[in-house]
Design a protein around this motif. Structure first.
Motif, PDB file in Angstrom:
ATOM      1  N   LEU A  90     -29.125  -5.214 -11.730  1.00  0.00           N
ATOM      2  CA  LEU A  90     -28.585  -4.018 -11.084  1.00  0.00           C
ATOM      3  C   LEU A  90     -29.577  -3.347 -10.147  1.00  0.00           C
ATOM      4  O   LEU A  90     -29.199  -2.514  -9.339  1.00  0.00           O
ATOM      5  N   TYR A  91     -30.867  -3.715 -10.281  1.00  0.00           N
ATOM      6  CA  TYR A  91     -31.902  -3.102  -9.449  1.00  0.00           C
ATOM      7  C   TYR A  91     -31.607  -3.381  -7.972  1.00  0.00           C
ATOM      8  O   TYR A  91     -31.370  -4.502  -7.558  1.00  0.00           O
ATOM      9  N   GLY A  92     -31.621  -2.357  -7.158  1.00  0.00           N
ATOM     10  CA  GLY A  92     -31.327  -2.513  -5.742  1.00  0.00           C
ATOM     11  C   GLY A  92     -29.863  -2.337  -5.405  1.00  0.00           C
ATOM     12  O   GLY A  92     -29.503  -2.256  -4.231  1.00  0.00           O
ATOM     13  N   VAL A  93     -29.011  -2.298  -6.435  1.00  0.00           N
ATOM     14  CA  VAL A  93     -27.576  -2.101  -6.220  1.00  0.00           C
ATOM     15  C   VAL A  93     -27.177  -0.659  -6.500  1.00  0.00           C
ATOM     16  O   VAL A  93     -26.375  -0.067  -5.779  1.00  0.00           O
ATOM     17  N   LEU A  94     -27.762  -0.080  -7.557  1.00  0.00           N
ATOM     18  CA  LEU A  94     -27.406   1.275  -7.967  1.00  0.00           C
ATOM     19  C   LEU A  94     -28.283   2.311  -7.265  1.00  0.00           C
ATOM     20  O   LEU A  94     -29.413   2.009  -6.853  1.00  0.00           O
ATOM     21  N   PRO A  95     -27.790   3.557  -7.140  1.00  0.00           N
ATOM     22  CA  PRO A  95     -28.610   4.653  -6.583  1.00  0.00           C
ATOM     23  C   PRO A  95     -29.627   5.112  -7.627  1.00  0.00           C
ATOM     24  O   PRO A  95     -29.326   5.924  -8.505  1.00  0.00           O
ATOM     25  N   LEU A  96     -30.846   4.605  -7.542  1.00  0.00           N
ATOM     26  CA  LEU A  96     -31.816   4.772  -8.624  1.00  0.00           C
ATOM     27  C   LEU A  96     -32.348   6.203  -8.753  1.00  0.00           C
ATOM     28  O   LEU A  96     -32.562   6.688  -9.858  1.00  0.00           O
ATOM     29  N   ALA A  97     -32.591   6.878  -7.629  1.00  0.00           N
ATOM     30  CA  ALA A  97     -33.221   8.203  -7.683  1.00  0.00           C
ATOM     31  C   ALA A  97     -32.415   9.201  -8.503  1.00  0.00           C
ATOM     32  O   ALA A  97     -32.957   9.819  -9.437  1.00  0.00           O
ATOM     33  N   PRO A  98     -31.119   9.424  -8.221  1.00  0.00           N
ATOM     34  CA  PRO A  98     -30.363  10.375  -9.048  1.00  0.00           C
ATOM     35  C   PRO A  98     -30.200   9.913 -10.490  1.00  0.00           C
ATOM     36  O   PRO A  98     -30.181  10.734 -11.410  1.00  0.00           O
ATOM     37  N   MET A  99     -30.098   8.598 -10.702  1.00  0.00           N
ATOM     38  CA  MET A  99     -29.983   8.083 -12.066  1.00  0.00           C
ATOM     39  C   MET A  99     -31.245   8.352 -12.863  1.00  0.00           C
ATOM     40  O   MET A  99     -31.194   8.698 -14.043  1.00  0.00           O
ATOM     41  N   GLN A 100     -32.408   8.199 -12.222  1.00  0.00           N
ATOM     42  CA  GLN A 100     -33.675   8.422 -12.906  1.00  0.00           C
ATOM     43  C   GLN A 100     -33.830   9.892 -13.302  1.00  0.00           C
ATOM     44  O   GLN A 100     -34.279  10.200 -14.413  1.00  0.00           O
ATOM     45  N   LYS A 101     -33.450  10.808 -12.416  1.00  0.00           N
ATOM     46  CA  LYS A 101     -33.530  12.236 -12.736  1.00  0.00           C
ATOM     47  C   LYS A 101     -32.603  12.583 -13.904  1.00  0.00           C
ATOM     48  O   LYS A 101     -32.974  13.329 -14.815  1.00  0.00           O
ATOM     49  N   THR A 102     -31.378  12.049 -13.874  1.00  0.00           N
ATOM     50  CA  THR A 102     -30.419  12.296 -14.947  1.00  0.00           C
ATOM     51  C   THR A 102     -30.942  11.769 -16.276  1.00  0.00           C
ATOM     52  O   THR A 102     -30.823  12.435 -17.315  1.00  0.00           O
ATOM     53  N   TYR A 103     -31.533  10.588 -16.240  1.00  0.00           N
ATOM     54  CA  TYR A 103     -32.108   9.987 -17.449  1.00  0.00           C
ATOM     55  C   TYR A 103     -33.235  10.855 -18.003  1.00  0.00           C
ATOM     56  O   TYR A 103     -33.315  11.104 -19.214  1.00  0.00           O
ATOM     57  N   GLY A 104     -34.110  11.343 -17.118  1.00  0.00           N
ATOM     58  CA  GLY A 104     -35.212  12.192 -17.568  1.00  0.00           C
ATOM     59  C   GLY A 104     -34.720  13.473 -18.208  1.00  0.00           C
ATOM     60  O   GLY A 104     -35.228  13.895 -19.258  1.00  0.00           O
ATOM     61  N   ILE A 231     -40.608  14.803 -24.631  1.00  0.00           N
ATOM     62  CA  ILE A 231     -40.350  15.827 -23.612  1.00  0.00           C
ATOM     63  C   ILE A 231     -41.233  15.604 -22.388  1.00  0.00           C
ATOM     64  O   ILE A 231     -40.758  15.647 -21.237  1.00  0.00           O
ATOM     65  N   ILE A 232     -42.523  15.327 -22.624  1.00  0.00           N
ATOM     66  CA  ILE A 232     -43.444  15.051 -21.510  1.00  0.00           C
ATOM     67  C   ILE A 232     -42.999  13.804 -20.746  1.00  0.00           C
ATOM     68  O   ILE A 232     -43.020  13.780 -19.513  1.00  0.00           O
ATOM     69  N   SER A 233     -42.559  12.782 -21.494  1.00  0.00           N
ATOM     70  CA  SER A 233     -42.079  11.556 -20.852  1.00  0.00           C
ATOM     71  C   SER A 233     -40.855  11.844 -19.993  1.00  0.00           C
ATOM     72  O   SER A 233     -40.737  11.351 -18.862  1.00  0.00           O
ATOM     73  N   GLY A 234     -39.935  12.663 -20.524  1.00  0.00           N
ATOM     74  CA  GLY A 234     -38.735  13.013 -19.771  1.00  0.00           C
ATOM     75  C   GLY A 234     -39.054  13.746 -18.497  1.00  0.00           C
ATOM     76  O   GLY A 234     -38.459  13.474 -17.433  1.00  0.00           O
ATOM     77  N   ILE A 235     -39.993  14.681 -18.578  1.00  0.00           N
ATOM     78  CA  ILE A 235     -40.403  15.426 -17.380  1.00  0.00           C
ATOM     79  C   ILE A 235     -41.010  14.482 -16.355  1.00  0.00           C
ATOM     80  O   ILE A 235     -40.726  14.557 -15.158  1.00  0.00           O
ATOM     81  N   SER A 236     -41.871  13.550 -16.818  1.00  0.00           N
ATOM     82  CA  SER A 236     -42.503  12.600 -15.911  1.00  0.00           C
ATOM     83  C   SER A 236     -41.470  11.704 -15.238  1.00  0.00           C
ATOM     84  O   SER A 236     -41.582  11.391 -14.048  1.00  0.00           O
ATOM     85  N   ILE A 237     -40.436  11.312 -15.974  1.00  0.00           N
ATOM     86  CA  ILE A 237     -39.385  10.454 -15.414  1.00  0.00           C
ATOM     87  C   ILE A 237     -38.537  11.215 -14.412  1.00  0.00           C
ATOM     88  O   ILE A 237     -38.153  10.704 -13.357  1.00  0.00           O
ATOM     89  N   ALA A 238     -38.224  12.495 -14.732  1.00  0.00           N
ATOM     90  CA  ALA A 238     -37.318  13.278 -13.896  1.00  0.00           C
ATOM     91  C   ALA A 238     -37.952  13.706 -12.578  1.00  0.00           C
ATOM     92  O   ALA A 238     -37.242  13.913 -11.585  1.00  0.00           O
ATOM     93  N   LEU A 239     -39.272  13.875 -12.551  1.00  0.00           N
ATOM     94  CA  LEU A 239     -39.932  14.365 -11.334  1.00  0.00           C
ATOM     95  C   LEU A 239     -40.005  13.293 -10.253  1.00  0.00           C
ATOM     96  O   LEU A 239     -40.081  12.122 -10.542  1.00  0.00           O
TER      97      LEU A 239
END
Length: 239
Positions: A90-104, A231-239
């Motif tokens: 799926l890499y390169g097919v999905l919109p990664l930036a908004p997905m990464q923020k949502t995941y974080g 929590i720290i990991s989530g913040i790092s992923i979301a930024l």
């Protein structure tokens, strides 16, 4: 700032974050990555931190092998491997930036709930399997599926020694796979090799310090530290 000073600061970051890695079995790389990218660049940070995490987790896995839940380890690696294959496709097919923020943000919310509401949930089996598959997908997309893995492990691995030993072995497998990819892709250079060589003695000391601290903290304190690191990991992923 001189290159020597940058390298010295990187090695300091490496030491501190590997103490934390030795205590919990996770979070060392995600905590070290932001500062490391600024100090030595993303490419070198990825290969050196991956190599150090592999060595650290391998040490912990061998040292604490009597605490490894082998059946659980096989289940985690198996389902995450399936998810990783999907994530890579799926890499390169999905919109990664908004997905990464949502995941974080999702990781932060789950960790905050666990931090302030101490009762342990008992999700259905299919939910736990879905978490592992999703952890693999996220790892294939962002190389950061560890937070979901920890969410699974907190439920299934109730003892802190079993948690640390089993989760460490998961990273041995995943980091070995990533390390082979990095070598094949030619991502290592002379400077990264020097940093890895200088980091190995510090890694040994950090594991010794982390082992001593891990034996002193209670199960409750270990769980709280796990949620704080999430929590720290989530913040790092979301930024």
């Amino acid at each position: 700032m001189s290159s020597t000073m940058r390298d010295a600061l990187f090695l300091t970051v490496l030491f501190v974050t590997n103490v934390i890695q030795a205590i919990t079995g996770f979070a060392g790389t995600v905590l070290a990555m932001p500062a490391s990218m600024l100090l030595i660049g993303t490419g070198e940070a990825r290969v050196v931190l991956n190599a150090m995490a592999f060595a650290s987790c391998l040490w912990i896995g061998i040292q604490d092998r009597r605490h490894i839940r082998w059946r659980e380890l096989a289940r985690i690696v198996g389902f995450m491997a399936i998810g990783m294959a999907v994530g890579i496709l799926l890499y390169g097919v999905l919109p990664l930036a908004p997905m990464q923020k949502t995941y974080g943000i999702f990781i932060i919310l789950v960790a905050v709930r666990g931090l302030f509401f101490s009762e342990r949930a008992n999700p259905r089996r299919w939910v736990l399997i879905a978490i592992l598959l999703l952890a693999g997908v996220v790892h294939g997309l962002f190389v950061s599926g560890g937070a979901l893995l920890v969410m699974y492990a907190v439920v299934v691995l109730r003892d802190k020694d079993e948690f640390r030993a089993t989760v460490s072995c998961v990273w041995v497998v995943l980091n070995a796979f990533m390390g082979v990819q990095q070598v094949v892709a030619g991502e290592w250079n002379a400077h990264a090799l020097v940093l890895a060589a200088l980091g190995l003695p510090l890694l040994v000391v950090s594991i010794i310090v982390g082992n001593r601290l891990q034996r002193r903290i209670s199960q409750h304190a270990f769980l709280l530290l796990t949620y704080v690191l999430l929590i720290i990991s989530g913040i790092s992923i979301a930024l």
